[in-house]
Design a protein around this motif. Structure first.
Motif, PDB file in Angstrom:
ATOM      1  N   UNK A 177      -6.106  -7.823   7.474  1.00 14.02           N
ATOM      2  CA  UNK A 177      -6.548  -9.404   6.499  1.00 14.02           C
ATOM      3  C   UNK A 177      -7.368  -9.187   5.764  1.00 14.02           C
ATOM      4  N   UNK A 178      -7.157 -10.083   4.385  1.00 16.89           N
ATOM      5  CA  UNK A 178      -7.915 -10.765   3.636  1.00 16.89           C
ATOM      6  C   UNK A 178      -8.376 -11.867   3.347  1.00 16.89           C
ATOM      7  N   UNK A 179      -8.848 -12.560   4.236  1.00 16.77           N
ATOM      8  CA  UNK A 179      -8.797 -13.987   3.736  1.00 16.77           C
ATOM      9  C   UNK A 179      -7.361 -14.726   3.898  1.00 16.77           C
ATOM     10  N   UNK A 180      -6.233 -14.854   2.599  1.00 16.35           N
ATOM     11  CA  UNK A 180      -5.468 -15.210   2.720  1.00 16.35           C
ATOM     12  C   UNK A 180      -4.806 -14.967   2.351  1.00 16.35           C
ATOM     13  N   UNK A 181      -4.730 -13.568   1.854  1.00 15.90           N
ATOM     14  CA  UNK A 181      -3.953 -12.193   1.854  1.00 15.90           C
ATOM     15  C   UNK A 181      -3.904 -10.943   2.795  1.00 15.90           C
ATOM     16  N   UNK A 182      -2.553 -10.564   2.431  1.00 15.37           N
ATOM     17  CA  UNK A 182      -2.769  -8.861   3.942  1.00 15.37           C
ATOM     18  C   UNK A 182      -2.763  -7.648   2.922  1.00 15.37           C
ATOM     19  N   UNK A 183      -3.705  -6.829   3.627  1.00 15.48           N
ATOM     20  CA  UNK A 183      -3.386  -5.366   2.749  1.00 15.48           C
ATOM     21  C   UNK A 183      -2.313  -3.973   3.660  1.00 15.48           C
ATOM     22  N   UNK A 184      -1.523  -4.193   2.367  1.00 14.34           N
ATOM     23  CA  UNK A 184      -0.062  -2.908   3.398  1.00 14.34           C
ATOM     24  C   UNK A 184      -0.160  -1.500   2.660  1.00 14.34           C
ATOM     25  N   UNK A 185      -0.850  -0.632   4.078  1.00 16.91           N
ATOM     26  CA  UNK A 185      -1.000   0.403   3.850  1.00 16.91           C
ATOM     27  C   UNK A 185       0.353   0.772   4.209  1.00 16.91           C
ATOM     28  N   UNK A 186       1.534   1.404   2.325  1.00 12.67           N
ATOM     29  CA  UNK A 186       2.497   2.137   2.206  1.00 12.67           C
ATOM     30  C   UNK A 186       2.564   3.785   2.747  1.00 12.67           C
ATOM     31  N   UNK A 187       2.874   3.838   3.888  1.00 10.25           N
ATOM     32  CA  UNK A 187       2.166   5.810   3.694  1.00 10.25           C
ATOM     33  C   UNK A 187       3.001   7.098   3.433  1.00 10.25           C
ATOM     34  N   UNK A 188       4.411   6.062   3.007  1.00  7.72           N
ATOM     35  CA  UNK A 188       5.090   7.050   2.000  1.00  7.72           C
ATOM     36  C   UNK A 188       5.429   6.736   0.340  1.00  7.72           C
ATOM     37  N   UNK A 189       4.676   6.339   0.176  1.00  9.95           N
ATOM     38  CA  UNK A 189       5.133   5.377  -1.418  1.00  9.95           C
ATOM     39  C   UNK A 189       4.276   6.012  -2.697  1.00  9.95           C
TER      40      UNK A 189
END
Length: 302
Positions: free
Chosen positions: A62-74
């Protein structure tokens, strides 16, 4: 006499053929070169590159009002704000190159993000979208599965699956320091400065005193089938259990219960939270779900 005459003809013919061969080859090269130069106006590739799609959401922060999402395969890191999704940084498909295998993400207290990458055995600081990757440990971590930053923003704590231990790294980078022999797959601080860790071992949930470098087992006996992430909010924590397709809730005194299960989840892995919601990355459904802590209402965020 006849033999010498025949030999002369043969040599003369050979020279002619050799010269002709050279001329033919040079001609072909010239034709090909001129063909490459003669392109029609407004020439465009027949197929435009496909836009990036979410392939394997492995972790979330969680980054304030945003989400950081790891995409393992991209591979790469997505930033999600409201209904908008942008690729914060894209990794590479090249083996053993930076960001080929990102596993975890955290917010950098000075701005930007921190990413743990097993391909290069490294933690990277990335100051802004598509900015240069700054290595922090000179390749001295093994498989960074989880990251947590202390409240002062001075130290990064990493769960290293290869060494089966938790290490501390200065926020500016440096030599990793052993904190505890805990095989952490998820890490989170509580408001008192205790570092909570979930492991795939019998000692499932452990509380780490990072100053004393001591770990205490809080939940034992392997109640979770295959835990993959941990988050702490208020006076309790949550753990994802991939094999049972569920989320567990636990307290500081060691009580744990299954909090959410059902068809909404298929392979829950990473987890994060704020005061109101829990955010869960599901690798099979290629989705991050936001779950209200009170009503347990679920909504997709990708």
């Amino acid at each position: 006499m006849n033999k010498l005459y025949l030999i002369g003809i043969f040599l003369h013919a050979s020279k002619l053929l050799h010269r002709l061969g050279v001329v033919v080859v040079l001609g072909l090269v010239a034709c090909l070169a001129s063909g490459q130069d003669e392109k029609p106006e407004n020439d465009k590739p027949a197929v435009e590159p496909a836009p990036a799609e979410v392939t394997y959401p492995r972790a979330v922060a969680v980054d304030g009002d945003s989400l950081l999402v790891v995409d393992l395969d991209l591979p790469g890191i997505w930033k999600v704000t409201g209904e908008q999704r942008e690729l914060y940084v894209r990794g590479t498909k090249l083996l053993r190159k930076p960001m080929n295998r990102p596993w975890c993400v955290a917010v950098h207290p000075g701005g930007g993000i921190l990413v743990g990458d097993s391909a290069t055995r490294e933690i990277y600081a990335i100051a802004s979208p598509d900015a240069e990757l700054k290595p922090l440990t000179s390749g001295r971590v093994g498989i960074p599965m989880a990251l947590a930053v202390d409240a002062e923003g001075k130290m990064i704590y990493v769960g290293d699956a290869e060494k089966r231990a938790v290490f501390a790294v200065p926020i500016a980078g440096g030599e990793p320091e052993l904190i505890a022999r805990v095989n952490a797959r998820g890490l989170a601080f509580d408001s008192s400065g205790n570092l909570w860790a979930v492991t795939p071992d019998a000692a499932a949930v452990q509380k780490i005193d990072v100053q004393a470098k001591k770990a205490e087992t809080v939940i034992d006996g392997r109640p979770y089938q295959f835990p993959n992430g941990l988050t702490w909010t208020g006076d309790h924590g949550y753990v994802t259990d991939t094999y049972s397709k569920s989320i567990w809730k636990f307290t500081a005194d060691g009580e744990t219960e299954k909090w959410l299960e059902g068809d909404v989840l298929d392979r829950p892995v990473g987890i994060a939270s704020n005061e109101k919601s829990v955010f869960v990355a599901d690798a099979v459904k290629k989705q991050v779900f936001e779950i209200d802590q009170e009503s347990k209402e679920v909504k997709p965020r990708l």
